[in-house]
Scaffold this motif. Structure first.
Motif, short mmCIF file in Angstrom:
data_model
loop_
_atom_site.label_atom_id
_atom_site.label_comp_id
_atom_site.label_asym_id
_atom_site.label_seq_id
_atom_site.Cartn_x
_atom_site.Cartn_y
_atom_site.Cartn_z
N VAL A 175 0.86 -1.18 0.00
CA VAL A 175 0.00 0.00 0.00
C VAL A 175 0.89 1.23 0.00
O VAL A 175 2.03 1.21 0.49
CB VAL A 175 -0.95 0.03 1.21
CG1 VAL A 175 -1.87 -1.17 1.19
CG2 VAL A 175 -0.17 0.09 2.52
N ILE A 211 -1.96 5.93 1.87
CA ILE A 211 -3.01 5.09 2.45
C ILE A 211 -2.63 4.68 3.87
O ILE A 211 -3.47 4.69 4.78
CB ILE A 211 -3.27 3.85 1.57
CG1 ILE A 211 -3.93 4.29 0.26
CG2 ILE A 211 -4.14 2.83 2.30
CD1 ILE A 211 -4.17 3.16 -0.71
N ARG A 212 -1.38 4.32 4.05
CA ARG A 212 -0.93 3.97 5.41
C ARG A 212 -1.17 5.13 6.38
O ARG A 212 -1.64 4.93 7.50
CB ARG A 212 0.55 3.59 5.37
CG ARG A 212 1.10 3.12 6.71
CD ARG A 212 2.55 2.68 6.55
NE ARG A 212 2.65 1.50 5.71
CZ ARG A 212 2.52 0.26 6.15
NH1 ARG A 212 2.29 0.04 7.44
NH2 ARG A 212 2.63 -0.75 5.33
N GLU A 225 -7.68 2.11 -5.17
CA GLU A 225 -6.60 1.43 -4.46
C GLU A 225 -7.07 0.97 -3.08
O GLU A 225 -6.79 -0.15 -2.65
CB GLU A 225 -5.39 2.34 -4.33
CG GLU A 225 -4.18 1.65 -3.69
CD GLU A 225 -2.97 2.55 -3.54
OE1 GLU A 225 -1.95 2.08 -3.01
OE2 GLU A 225 -3.05 3.73 -3.94
N ILE A 226 -7.82 1.83 -2.38
CA ILE A 226 -8.35 1.43 -1.08
C ILE A 226 -9.42 0.36 -1.26
O ILE A 226 -9.53 -0.57 -0.45
CB ILE A 226 -8.89 2.65 -0.31
CG1 ILE A 226 -7.72 3.54 0.12
CG2 ILE A 226 -9.72 2.21 0.91
CD1 ILE A 226 -8.11 4.76 0.91
N LEU A 259 -7.75 -2.82 -1.43
CA LEU A 259 -7.32 -3.21 -0.08
C LEU A 259 -8.51 -3.74 0.72
O LEU A 259 -8.38 -4.72 1.46
CB LEU A 259 -6.69 -2.00 0.62
CG LEU A 259 -6.22 -2.20 2.06
CD1 LEU A 259 -5.18 -3.30 2.16
CD2 LEU A 259 -5.67 -0.88 2.62
N ILE A 286 -2.10 -4.21 6.91
CA ILE A 286 -0.89 -3.52 6.45
C ILE A 286 0.17 -3.40 7.53
O ILE A 286 1.25 -2.85 7.30
CB ILE A 286 -1.23 -2.12 5.90
CG1 ILE A 286 -1.73 -1.19 7.02
CG2 ILE A 286 -2.25 -2.21 4.78
CD1 ILE A 286 -2.00 0.24 6.53
#
Length: 413
Positions: free
Chosen positions: A3, A7-8, A29-30, A33, A411
């Motif tokens: 990630v 996002i982190r 992208e999320i 995830l 993550i």
């Protein structure tokens, strides 16, 4: 999966008591995830036992790129498999539901029995080992007639705790002895989390759900006490205590259980219905004359059951309504609603489908619009996380906290 640093940071910096940052609703992208951390690792409610009443009956469910085949075997057990042939990967069952004797690949006719064993594969030679090419199974659990699947190699082990807590609440309604009287799929142009957040509060109900609030007490899901509503809230609380005592005497549990922050999060509570209500209908009377299970009394309130991450259900004396949420993309979500009545109830005699479905058809459409309004708002440059009401949106906060916790676990944040 890897990630980005952005996002982190969003996961690590989420502010408790506030709605999520916009990318949680907008970012593909999320969304990827979410599918990896949530929908591939947790128990997902996807079907009901009456979807597959007889051996050979099947339904298919799409979870991201995976198609899941749920089938009743010859021993009346519900099984789940990846809907993929072990030859060259063709999809086996291409309809939403149907009935088969064996599972036959439409491409080269590899044939599997209802246990997933490969029975027939022509032209594969004498050294070919059929036993090494059975269908790939998917973990499946049947909770009092609600079917859950998990795509993980090792599913969360705490499903057993939910089963132990919930079976006393659900089994008296005998979902396994019902039939699907109606199913309606609603496509919402919004992120799946907005769908779930909307479900987890009734702050919006009085202003937006005139059909639903005929039978639901507005005080039942969180309310700020004030001089104007104190008398009404006190009357509601007395009614809850009185009815709970009646139900407990009938071996119908009603007390709230809330485990929404567990890995397999859930919540339940049986509450009285308004207007001396019997069911969630336009007149608060039963929609089906044929009551469920062994019930002889219609006014048994409404038993609500929520699960993380994707379902909610309402159990009444005469019918059950189940809701399963399936994410399609960052901005599209499928909400699948099923109405269940006693399997011996006759349409046109014991129930009318239009009356049975009227309340939640209207409510689903109203909620669809609200979710879509929220999705549009999240895309605005003016959007920023807003505060949850401590009185009416506590369950929204618990959903958001559960969700962020799952991402953080994925993550390593």
């Amino acid at each position: 999966m890897k990630v980005s640093a952005d996002i982190r940071a969003l996961v690590e910096q989420r502010k408790a008591g506030y709605s999520l940052e916009a990318p949680f609703y907008l970012s593909e992208e999320i969304f990827a995830l979410d599918m990896e951390a949530i929908f591939r690792k947790h128990w997902i409610q996807v079907a009901v036992e009456p979807d597959v009443p007889e051996p050979g009956d099947y339904v298919t469910v799409e979870l991201g790129h995976d198609s899941i085949l749920i089938v009743r075997d010859d021993d009346m057990q519900v099984r789940a498999f990846h809907n993929v042939c072990r030859h060259r990967g063709a999809r086996l069952c291409n309809a939403d539901k149907g009935t088969v004797g064996n599972i036959v690949c439409p491409y080269h006719s590899w044939t599997y029995n209802l246990n997933g064993d490969l029975m027939f594969a022509e032209h594969m030679g004498e050294k070919f080992d059929r036993c090494k090419h059975s269908l790939k199974s998917v973990h499946v659990e049947n909770l009092a007639g609600l079917i859950f699947v998990c795509l993980a190699d090792e599913p969360p082990a705490d499903f057993a705790a939910m089963r132990a807590a919930m079976e006393p609440y659900l089994l008296p309604h005998n979902l396994a002895d019902t039939k699907v009287a109606a199913q309606i799929d609603v496509l919402e142009k919004g992120n799946w989390k907005l769908t779930m957040e909307n479900n987890r509060e009734c702050y919006h109900c009085v202003a937006n759900h005139p059909e639903l609030t005929i039978s639901l007490y507005e005080y039942g899901f969180g309310y700020q006490r004030s001089p104007a509503n104190a008398e009404g809230m006190e009357a509601f609380e007395r009614t809850c205590i009185e009815r709970a005592a009646e139900w407990e005497a009938m071996s119908l549990p009603s007390a709230e259980i809330e485990q929404l922050l567990d890995t397999t999060g859930f919540r339940t509570q049986r509450l009285p219905l308004d207007r001396s209500g019997e069911s969630q209908t336009l007149d608060a009377r039963v929609a089906s004359k044929k009551l469920l299970g062994k019930f002889e009394q219609a006014d048994l309130g409404g038993l609500s059951f929520w699960t993380q991450p994707n379902s909610w259900h309402h159990f009444m004396s005469d019918h059950i309504v189940t809701f399963s949420v399936i994410p399609l993309s960052a901005g599209e979500t499928l909400v699948r609603t099923k109405w269940l009545v006693h399997k011996d109830a006759q349409e046109g005699v014991d129930y009318d489908v239009k009356n049975l479905t009227a309340v939640w058809n209207a409510t689903n459409d109203q909620d669809r619009a609200l979710v879509e309004y929220s999705q549009c708002g999240a895309g605005s440059s003016a959007y920023e996380p807003g505060p949850y009401s401590p009185f009416t949106e506590g369950l929204v906060e618990k959903f958001s906290a559960w969700y962020i916790g799952r991402l953080a676990e994925q993550i390593g944040a």
